[in-house]
Design an enzyme around this catalytic site. Sequence first.
Site, PDB file in Angstrom:
ATOM      1  N   ASP A 116       0.777  -1.165   0.019  1.00 48.62           N
ATOM      2  CA  ASP A 116       0.023   0.032   0.152  1.00 48.62           C
ATOM      3  C   ASP A 116       1.062   1.205  -0.140  1.00 48.62           C
ATOM      4  O   ASP A 116       2.032   1.051   0.495  1.00 48.62           O
ATOM      5  CB  ASP A 116      -0.875  -0.008   1.022  1.00 48.62           C
TER       6      ASP A 116
ATOM      7  N   THR B  76      -4.918   6.664   0.100  1.00 47.61           N
ATOM      8  CA  THR B  76      -6.224   6.851   0.517  1.00 47.61           C
ATOM      9  C   THR B  76      -6.384   5.862   1.937  1.00 47.61           C
ATOM     10  O   THR B  76      -7.292   5.682   2.825  1.00 47.61           O
ATOM     11  CB  THR B  76      -7.500   6.223   0.020  1.00 47.61           C
ATOM     12  N   GLY B  77      -5.369   4.789   2.223  1.00 51.17           N
ATOM     13  CA  GLY B  77      -5.543   3.653   3.338  1.00 51.17           C
ATOM     14  C   GLY B  77      -4.878   4.518   4.463  1.00 51.17           C
ATOM     15  O   GLY B  77      -4.322   5.467   4.498  1.00 51.17           O
TER      16      GLY B  77
ATOM     17  N   ASP C 238       4.401   1.515  -4.244  1.00 45.54           N
ATOM     18  CA  ASP C 238       3.256   1.869  -5.106  1.00 45.54           C
ATOM     19  C   ASP C 238       3.176   1.157  -6.496  1.00 45.54           C
ATOM     20  O   ASP C 238       4.215   0.859  -7.093  1.00 45.54           O
ATOM     21  CB  ASP C 238       3.620   3.256  -5.454  1.00 45.54           C
TER      22      ASP C 238
ATOM     23  N   SER D 102     -13.780   6.120  -6.514  1.00 44.84           N
ATOM     24  CA  SER D 102     -14.635   7.404  -6.254  1.00 44.84           C
ATOM     25  C   SER D 102     -14.784   7.917  -7.813  1.00 44.84           C
ATOM     26  O   SER D 102     -13.694   8.313  -8.575  1.00 44.84           O
ATOM     27  CB  SER D 102     -14.044   8.499  -5.545  1.00 44.84           C
TER      28      SER D 102
ATOM     29  N   TYR E  18     -13.660   6.970 -13.935  1.00 49.29           N
ATOM     30  CA  TYR E  18     -13.410   5.674 -13.180  1.00 49.29           C
ATOM     31  C   TYR E  18     -13.798   4.321 -13.536  1.00 49.29           C
ATOM     32  O   TYR E  18     -13.294   3.338 -13.907  1.00 49.29           O
ATOM     33  CB  TYR E  18     -14.275   5.857 -11.813  1.00 49.29           C
TER      34      TYR E  18
ATOM     35  N   ASN F  13     -21.593  -1.272  -4.179  1.00 47.87           N
ATOM     36  CA  ASN F  13     -21.347  -0.460  -3.000  1.00 47.87           C
ATOM     37  C   ASN F  13     -21.168  -1.195  -1.668  1.00 47.87           C
ATOM     38  O   ASN F  13     -21.980  -1.408  -1.048  1.00 47.87           O
ATOM     39  CB  ASN F  13     -22.995   0.098  -2.847  1.00 47.87           C
ATOM     40  N   VAL F  14     -20.035  -1.387  -1.579  1.00 44.12           N
ATOM     41  CA  VAL F  14     -19.652  -2.285  -0.336  1.00 44.12           C
ATOM     42  C   VAL F  14     -19.500  -1.189   0.777  1.00 44.12           C
ATOM     43  O   VAL F  14     -19.059  -0.165   0.650  1.00 44.12           O
ATOM     44  CB  VAL F  14     -18.072  -2.891  -0.520  1.00 44.12           C
TER      45      VAL F  14
ATOM     46  N   ASN G   5     -28.288  13.290  -2.623  1.00 46.33           N
ATOM     47  CA  ASN G   5     -28.033  14.022  -3.951  1.00 46.33           C
ATOM     48  C   ASN G   5     -29.470  13.303  -5.004  1.00 46.33           C
ATOM     49  O   ASN G   5     -29.837  12.186  -5.038  1.00 46.33           O
ATOM     50  CB  ASN G   5     -27.059  13.323  -4.758  1.00 46.33           C
TER      51      ASN G   5
END
Length: 329
Positions: A39, A43-44, A64, A89, A152, A181-182, A213
């Site tokens: 990692d 974001t982790g 990376d 995202s 994405y 959608n986990v 939204n």
Amino acid sequence: MMNHQLENTKILVTGGAGFIGSNLCEELLKYNCDIVCLDNFSTGKIENIIHLFGNKRFKLLVGDIRNIDDCQKAVEGVDYVLHEAALGSVPRSIKDPITSNDVNVSGFLNMLIAARDAKAKRFVYAASSSTYGDSQSLPKVEDIIGKPLSPYAITKYVNELYADVFSKTYGTECIGLRYFNVFGRRQDPNGAYAAVIPLFVKKFINHESPVINGDGEYSRDFTYIKNVIQMNILALTTQNSDAINTVYNTAYGERTTLNQLVGFLKEFLGKYDPEILKVKVEHGPNRQGDIPHSLACIDKAKDLLGYNPEYSMKEGLREATEWYWNNLK
Ligand SMILES: NC(=O)c1ccc[n+]([C@@H]2O[C@H](COP(=O)([O-])OP(=O)(O)OC[C@H]3O[C@@H](n4cnc5c(N)ncnc54)[C@H](O)[C@@H]3O)[C@@H](O)[C@H]2O)c1
């Protein structure tokens, strides 16, 4: 229950410090595997895996996937790869398509090459329901996809194309899991690109109004992390030759509207703090790149992998809200 097939194998989990990756690392250690977590902490978070550092079988490699040397180091001696590292995202990819492409496409290709060269037995990767794009058909069946609606979604579809070509060209055994959608413990509630469930949980806990939204009638096949873990283990271990070199919807197979989700969150969180029942929601415009409804057909995974999701959305949400209450409060 011990799965002897995985015992004493070595598994690389890329993105292992993220939400899904850290849950996979934690679960697989119970099978007495050696786990390597690669990692770059973009974001982790170290907090997601710090509790695993005491386990001799867990090893962290900070690196990376855009760097082939890091990928090659990470796959040394591994039996299996679970490739979770990516920039998630849709809005992030709309804002910065180049970085999403670098990580999600070039990084993915690096990992495939590294896994191929290390002769890993199987490469299981995080695909996405976003690959269904503008297809109107419901429920979503693996073979019927539309045009991607975001950068994405393109990256995740390209992953599937590369995996398919690698399986045909080099014989690399690949399985793609199209996650729907986990949600669950350790999913990040913070930042501009937070997913809806942790974001709303945090808002409610702070007595702030979450913003939906649109009118709240958009629906999603929200999938609890424990079902996702089950799918990953089945994909790693299946001996069914018809089940490899393909993709699977990874979902529960029911859809919930955003308005229903808000109702469940109030029900569960309101037990800890009745003030939450009084918090009102607000509505904003629909988000670019969002599809109105998403619902998976999970028959393929049931038939070929023996998938049997144990947690409904509501059961999963009950557990997840308890975890958030204990960890965010
Ligand atoms: N969460 C969902 O609902 C969902 C839905 C569909 C697909 N997915 C996919 O599942 C995977 C995991 O998602 P998540 O929700 O756990 O997200 P996450 O952001 O929590 O985890 C991703 C991890 O990858 C790491 N990473 C990112 N770029 C990297 C790089 N260049 N090198 C090494 N590591 C890097 C991050 O630091 C993070 O730890 C991703 O591939 C994502 O696209 C998730």
